[in-house]
Design a protein around this motif. Sequence first.
Motif, PDB file in Angstrom:
ATOM      1  N   ARG A  27      -1.373 -15.423  -0.386  1.00 17.26           N
ATOM      2  CA  ARG A  27      -1.782 -15.188   1.099  1.00 17.26           C
ATOM      3  C   ARG A  27      -2.839 -14.260   1.058  1.00 17.26           C
ATOM      4  O   ARG A  27      -3.004 -13.170   1.823  1.00 17.26           O
ATOM      5  CB  ARG A  27      -0.663 -14.947   1.929  1.00 17.26           C
ATOM      6  CG  ARG A  27       0.461 -15.793   1.722  1.00 17.26           C
ATOM      7  CD  ARG A  27       1.520 -15.541   2.859  1.00 17.26           C
ATOM      8  NE  ARG A  27       1.244 -15.972   4.396  1.00 17.26           N
ATOM      9  CZ  ARG A  27       1.955 -15.876   5.341  1.00 17.26           C
ATOM     10  NH1 ARG A  27       3.195 -15.375   5.170  1.00 17.26           N
ATOM     11  NH2 ARG A  27       1.630 -16.368   6.548  1.00 17.26           N
ATOM     12  N   LEU A  28      -3.873 -14.289  -0.007  1.00 16.54           N
ATOM     13  CA  LEU A  28      -4.999 -13.217   0.224  1.00 16.54           C
ATOM     14  C   LEU A  28      -5.855 -12.983   1.392  1.00 16.54           C
ATOM     15  O   LEU A  28      -5.990 -12.016   1.724  1.00 16.54           O
ATOM     16  CB  LEU A  28      -5.900 -13.824  -0.971  1.00 16.54           C
ATOM     17  CG  LEU A  28      -6.915 -13.003  -1.282  1.00 16.54           C
ATOM     18  CD1 LEU A  28      -6.418 -11.261  -1.731  1.00 16.54           C
ATOM     19  CD2 LEU A  28      -7.986 -13.548  -2.307  1.00 16.54           C
ATOM     20  N   GLU A  29      -5.824 -14.279   2.264  1.00 15.16           N
ATOM     21  CA  GLU A  29      -6.306 -13.963   3.515  1.00 15.16           C
ATOM     22  C   GLU A  29      -5.614 -12.697   4.538  1.00 15.16           C
ATOM     23  O   GLU A  29      -6.305 -12.442   5.425  1.00 15.16           O
ATOM     24  CB  GLU A  29      -6.311 -15.438   4.409  1.00 15.16           C
ATOM     25  CG  GLU A  29      -5.228 -15.961   4.772  1.00 15.16           C
ATOM     26  CD  GLU A  29      -4.446 -16.410   3.721  1.00 15.16           C
ATOM     27  OE1 GLU A  29      -3.193 -17.186   4.214  1.00 15.16           O
ATOM     28  OE2 GLU A  29      -4.866 -16.469   2.603  1.00 15.16           O
ATOM     29  N   ARG A  30      -4.514 -12.530   4.422  1.00 15.09           N
ATOM     30  CA  ARG A  30      -3.850 -11.558   4.921  1.00 15.09           C
ATOM     31  C   ARG A  30      -3.491 -10.466   4.313  1.00 15.09           C
ATOM     32  O   ARG A  30      -2.772  -9.729   4.764  1.00 15.09           O
ATOM     33  CB  ARG A  30      -2.479 -12.093   5.520  1.00 15.09           C
ATOM     34  CG  ARG A  30      -2.296 -13.480   6.394  1.00 15.09           C
ATOM     35  CD  ARG A  30      -1.126 -14.030   6.741  1.00 15.09           C
ATOM     36  NE  ARG A  30      -0.468 -12.927   7.558  1.00 15.09           N
ATOM     37  CZ  ARG A  30       0.583 -13.323   8.066  1.00 15.09           C
ATOM     38  NH1 ARG A  30       1.409 -14.450   7.954  1.00 15.09           N
ATOM     39  NH2 ARG A  30       1.384 -12.100   8.802  1.00 15.09           N
ATOM     40  N   SER A  31      -4.184 -10.351   3.006  1.00 22.96           N
ATOM     41  CA  SER A  31      -3.934  -8.993   2.210  1.00 22.96           C
ATOM     42  C   SER A  31      -4.879  -8.005   2.475  1.00 22.96           C
ATOM     43  O   SER A  31      -6.111  -8.254   2.218  1.00 22.96           O
ATOM     44  CB  SER A  31      -3.622  -9.334   0.967  1.00 22.96           C
ATOM     45  OG  SER A  31      -3.710  -8.461   0.226  1.00 22.96           O
TER      46      SER A  31
ATOM     47  N   ALA B 155      -7.375  -7.798  -1.255  1.00 22.49           N
ATOM     48  CA  ALA B 155      -8.667  -7.892  -0.852  1.00 22.49           C
ATOM     49  C   ALA B 155      -9.177  -6.626  -1.145  1.00 22.49           C
ATOM     50  O   ALA B 155     -10.709  -6.852  -1.466  1.00 22.49           O
ATOM     51  CB  ALA B 155      -8.723  -8.294   0.701  1.00 22.49           C
ATOM     52  N   GLY B 156      -8.799  -5.544  -0.695  1.00 24.15           N
ATOM     53  CA  GLY B 156      -9.576  -4.122  -0.983  1.00 24.15           C
ATOM     54  C   GLY B 156     -10.046  -3.860  -2.277  1.00 24.15           C
ATOM     55  O   GLY B 156     -10.945  -3.584  -2.589  1.00 24.15           O
ATOM     56  N   LEU B 157      -8.844  -4.224  -3.108  1.00 18.58           N
ATOM     57  CA  LEU B 157      -8.879  -3.833  -4.626  1.00 18.58           C
ATOM     58  C   LEU B 157     -10.083  -4.690  -5.307  1.00 18.58           C
ATOM     59  O   LEU B 157     -10.995  -4.176  -5.940  1.00 18.58           O
ATOM     60  CB  LEU B 157      -7.627  -3.962  -5.374  1.00 18.58           C
ATOM     61  CG  LEU B 157      -6.512  -2.935  -5.206  1.00 18.58           C
ATOM     62  CD1 LEU B 157      -5.245  -3.483  -6.024  1.00 18.58           C
ATOM     63  CD2 LEU B 157      -6.908  -1.796  -5.405  1.00 18.58           C
ATOM     64  N   LEU B 158     -10.353  -5.960  -4.614  1.00 18.69           N
ATOM     65  CA  LEU B 158     -11.188  -6.796  -5.427  1.00 18.69           C
ATOM     66  C   LEU B 158     -12.697  -6.233  -5.127  1.00 18.69           C
ATOM     67  O   LEU B 158     -13.619  -6.518  -5.919  1.00 18.69           O
ATOM     68  CB  LEU B 158     -10.913  -8.202  -4.879  1.00 18.69           C
ATOM     69  CG  LEU B 158      -9.793  -9.164  -5.390  1.00 18.69           C
ATOM     70  CD1 LEU B 158      -9.753 -10.527  -4.755  1.00 18.69           C
ATOM     71  CD2 LEU B 158      -9.799  -8.814  -6.886  1.00 18.69           C
ATOM     72  N   ARG B 159     -12.713  -5.651  -3.827  1.00 20.86           N
ATOM     73  CA  ARG B 159     -14.148  -5.026  -3.650  1.00 20.86           C
ATOM     74  C   ARG B 159     -14.518  -3.936  -4.450  1.00 20.86           C
ATOM     75  O   ARG B 159     -15.782  -3.640  -4.554  1.00 20.86           O
ATOM     76  CB  ARG B 159     -13.846  -4.355  -2.079  1.00 20.86           C
ATOM     77  CG  ARG B 159     -13.762  -5.309  -1.014  1.00 20.86           C
ATOM     78  CD  ARG B 159     -14.407  -5.027   0.485  1.00 20.86           C
ATOM     79  NE  ARG B 159     -13.820  -3.856   0.702  1.00 20.86           N
ATOM     80  CZ  ARG B 159     -12.440  -3.445   1.445  1.00 20.86           C
ATOM     81  NH1 ARG B 159     -12.135  -4.773   1.745  1.00 20.86           N
ATOM     82  NH2 ARG B 159     -12.138  -2.362   1.589  1.00 20.86           N
TER      83      ARG B 159
ATOM     84  N   PHE C 188       1.865   1.679  -4.627  1.00 22.64           N
ATOM     85  CA  PHE C 188       3.099   1.644  -3.883  1.00 22.64           C
ATOM     86  C   PHE C 188       2.849   1.914  -2.294  1.00 22.64           C
ATOM     87  O   PHE C 188       1.893   2.246  -1.924  1.00 22.64           O
ATOM     88  CB  PHE C 188       3.830   3.084  -4.314  1.00 22.64           C
ATOM     89  CG  PHE C 188       4.595   3.096  -5.566  1.00 22.64           C
ATOM     90  CD1 PHE C 188       5.936   2.345  -5.585  1.00 22.64           C
ATOM     91  CD2 PHE C 188       4.060   3.878  -6.542  1.00 22.64           C
ATOM     92  CE1 PHE C 188       6.581   2.415  -7.038  1.00 22.64           C
ATOM     93  CE2 PHE C 188       4.887   4.009  -8.002  1.00 22.64           C
ATOM     94  CZ  PHE C 188       5.703   3.259  -8.013  1.00 22.64           C
ATOM     95  N   GLY C 189       3.731   1.456  -1.562  1.00 27.54           N
ATOM     96  CA  GLY C 189       3.682   1.376  -0.093  1.00 27.54           C
ATOM     97  C   GLY C 189       2.519   0.774   0.455  1.00 27.54           C
ATOM     98  O   GLY C 189       1.903   1.382   1.572  1.00 27.54           O
ATOM     99  N   SER C 190       2.199  -0.343   0.117  1.00 23.01           N
ATOM    100  CA  SER C 190       1.064  -1.080   0.291  1.00 23.01           C
ATOM    101  C   SER C 190       0.684  -1.381   1.761  1.00 23.01           C
ATOM    102  O   SER C 190      -0.344  -1.356   2.249  1.00 23.01           O
ATOM    103  CB  SER C 190       0.754  -2.301  -0.267  1.00 23.01           C
ATOM    104  OG  SER C 190       1.723  -3.111  -0.255  1.00 23.01           O
ATOM    105  N   HIS C 191       1.845  -1.353   2.535  1.00 25.08           N
ATOM    106  CA  HIS C 191       1.686  -1.776   3.996  1.00 25.08           C
ATOM    107  C   HIS C 191       1.308  -0.566   4.825  1.00 25.08           C
ATOM    108  O   HIS C 191       0.867  -0.913   6.114  1.00 25.08           O
ATOM    109  CB  HIS C 191       3.257  -2.250   4.535  1.00 25.08           C
ATOM    110  CG  HIS C 191       3.567  -3.423   3.985  1.00 25.08           C
ATOM    111  ND1 HIS C 191       3.119  -4.568   3.659  1.00 25.08           N
ATOM    112  CD2 HIS C 191       4.881  -3.592   3.422  1.00 25.08           C
ATOM    113  CE1 HIS C 191       3.576  -5.425   3.033  1.00 25.08           C
ATOM    114  NE2 HIS C 191       4.834  -4.993   2.904  1.00 25.08           N
ATOM    115  N   HIS C 192       1.183   0.739   4.270  1.00 24.51           N
ATOM    116  CA  HIS C 192       0.999   1.799   4.943  1.00 24.51           C
ATOM    117  C   HIS C 192      -0.125   2.532   4.574  1.00 24.51           C
ATOM    118  O   HIS C 192      -0.603   3.694   4.923  1.00 24.51           O
ATOM    119  CB  HIS C 192       2.368   2.625   5.050  1.00 24.51           C
ATOM    120  CG  HIS C 192       3.375   1.801   5.458  1.00 24.51           C
ATOM    121  ND1 HIS C 192       3.789   1.553   6.559  1.00 24.51           N
ATOM    122  CD2 HIS C 192       4.594   1.703   4.862  1.00 24.51           C
ATOM    123  CE1 HIS C 192       4.878   1.089   6.817  1.00 24.51           C
ATOM    124  NE2 HIS C 192       5.407   1.102   5.842  1.00 24.51           N
TER     125      HIS C 192
END
Length: 200
Positions: free
Chosen positions: A13-17, A21-25, A151-155
């Motif tokens: 679900r890359l469209e919601r990541s 998505a940030g790391l790919l930049r 770690f803690g990717s949601h925050h």
Amino acid sequence: MLLKALILFAHPRLERSKIHAGLLRYLPNHPNIYLHDLYEEYPDFNIDIKREQALAEAHDIIVWQHPMYWYSVPPLLKQWLDMTLEPGWAYGPEGRALAGKKLLHVVSTGGSAEAYAKGGRNRFTIREFLAPLEQTAHLCGMDYLPPYIIFGSHHLDEESLHSYGSNLAWLLNLLISGAADREGMKRFEYMNDWITQKKV
């Protein structure tokens, strides 16, 4: 001589990541780094085994990049492992196609480092959860490097994302240069700690 890195990227679900998505930049724009988005390439899970084997053979460094899904890999990366790593090619008496290649695991998890510690909410460390994948690399004769964990990717805020992304870019550039201190890396549980020590 520069080495070549293949990033096997798996996010359902890359469209919601925000994180991946940030790391790919931050991914270095370098001809020796090839991003291979498995969910974009194989939405039907019908993996072209010979193509995947040829891609792996053509690269010196393999990167498995994905979010942690129920303490393991997303289903398409598991499918890739199950289908691509054939006996006689990846392992077994004649299976030496991946021998000597470096394997870097890049994993994000919603849980904090404290949650993935002895006595933490998840009871086991990330390295313990990744042990079957480390053993897979070992069976194939690959050089499994300490994993790089987000770690803690949601925050994570933008500053933290920048730190993770720029450190990963620095690490990839170092690996393809062939100048990475493998023995120094192996003294650390996680690549994050080695990077911190090197960049102080």
